[in-house]
Design a protein around this motif. Structure first.
Motif, short mmCIF file in Angstrom:
data_model
loop_
_atom_site.label_atom_id
_atom_site.label_comp_id
_atom_site.label_asym_id
_atom_site.label_seq_id
_atom_site.Cartn_x
_atom_site.Cartn_y
_atom_site.Cartn_z
N ALA A 38 -2.48 2.29 4.64
CA ALA A 38 -1.18 2.87 4.28
C ALA A 38 -1.21 4.35 4.61
N TRP B 76 5.31 3.50 -3.49
CA TRP B 76 5.09 2.10 -3.13
C TRP B 76 6.36 1.27 -3.12
N LYS C 41 7.71 1.17 0.27
CA LYS C 41 6.87 0.62 1.32
C LYS C 41 7.25 -0.84 1.59
N LYS D 13 2.96 -4.29 0.78
CA LYS D 13 2.33 -3.22 0.01
C LYS D 13 2.82 -3.24 -1.44
N GLN D 14 4.07 -3.62 -1.65
CA GLN D 14 4.57 -3.72 -3.01
C GLN D 14 3.85 -4.83 -3.77
N ALA E 193 0.54 -3.54 -4.80
CA ALA E 193 0.64 -2.57 -5.90
C ALA E 193 1.01 -3.23 -7.22
N PRO F 132 -3.65 0.59 -5.62
CA PRO F 132 -2.33 1.20 -5.79
C PRO F 132 -1.62 0.72 -7.05
N LEU G 180 2.26 0.27 -8.67
CA LEU G 180 3.69 0.24 -8.35
C LEU G 180 4.42 1.24 -9.24
N ALA H 179 0.47 7.14 -8.18
CA ALA H 179 0.57 6.04 -7.22
C ALA H 179 -0.68 5.17 -7.22
#
Length: 251
Positions: free
Chosen positions: A108, A120, A123, A127-128, A131, A189, A191, A198
């Motif tokens: 990322a 996030w 993103k 990626k979510q 996270a 990460p 969310l 983060a």
């Protein structure tokens, strides 16, 4: 393994800085796309993945020629010699990923100096999802604590449906093309839909190596109370010149 990630990033960043030219029309988009592409390529090289996989019966010199193609002498000299079976590719929903002992990591990018504030929720969906994984740390209070047990069970079932096949971390990276600044971290990460950090935890791979032999786990917090464990008894030895003379032995 972490040394391989660090080498791949530094090699990619060096090449970006070498080729970057504002006069040629290069901008932040060019820097970001090129860095990502080269970072992915270098990770495949150092971990012998995809086109750099070591096939049985392949000529050794041919493999080295491919591995070293377009690398600088410094890259070749500092390239870690790793077991080809150490890491494998483990992409997630089209996002390039690599895995080691059941732990995957994705890449990322971030604006330089903003890794602690990666948004996030803005993103990709992949990626979510990463996270949203449960944290490695002790369970914190959640927004759902006031739900009934049945409601919480239903929520747990819903979340289990989107559970990832591997525990997944993220390697965050950034580059200041004008000044040469670089950032590289690995962590879990968080969310941060409502703001805040983060990351649940992260390690700076360019400054301090992860503790506990490089294992990918949260940093242990420093103790906040005095250490009440008694010190072990210690006897100080005086220099030989100060030792009392009790006579000579063995003559």
């Amino acid at each position: 393994m972490l040394a391989g990630i660090r080498w791949a990033f530094l090699s990619a960043a060096d090449r970006v800085l070498e080729d970057y030219s504002e006069a040629a029309g290069h901008d932040a988009t060019w820097v970001g796309v090129t860095r990502f592409t080269l970072f992915r390529d270098r990770l495949d090289r150092v971990f012998s993945c995809r086109r750099y996989a070591v096939a049985e019966g392949t000529d050794g010199q041919t493999s080295l020629d491919l591995l070293h193609a377009e690398l600088t002498e410094r890259d070749i000299t500092t390239l870690p010699a790793l077991d080809p079976e150490l890491v494998g590719r483990a992409d997630l929903s089209g996002s390039p990923g690599w895995s080691h002992e059941g732990t995957r990591w994705l890449l990322a990018s971030s604006a330089f100096g903003k890794l602690d504030e990666v948004p996030w929720p803005q993103k990709s969906t992949t990626k979510q999802r990463v996270a949203q994984q449960p944290t490695d740390e002790p369970d914190p209070p959640t927004l759902f604590d006031h739900f009934t047990s049945d409601e919480q069970a239903g929520l747990a079932t819903l979340m289990a449906g989107s559970k990832l096949d591997l525990h997944t971390l993220v390697v965050g990276h950034s580059l200041d093309a004008e000044r040469g600044g670089r950032e590289l971290v690995i962590g879990q990460p968080r969310l941060n839909s409502g703001g805040g950090s983060a990351w649940y935890w992260k390690h700076d791979l360019l400054q301090t190596p992860p503790a506990d032999g490089g294992r990918l786990r949260p940093s242990a917090p420093m103790p906040v109370s005095p250490d009440t464990t008694p010190d072990a008894p210690v006897k100080l030895r005086r220099p030989a010149a100060e030792q009392p003379n009790h006579g000579q032995v063995g003559q």
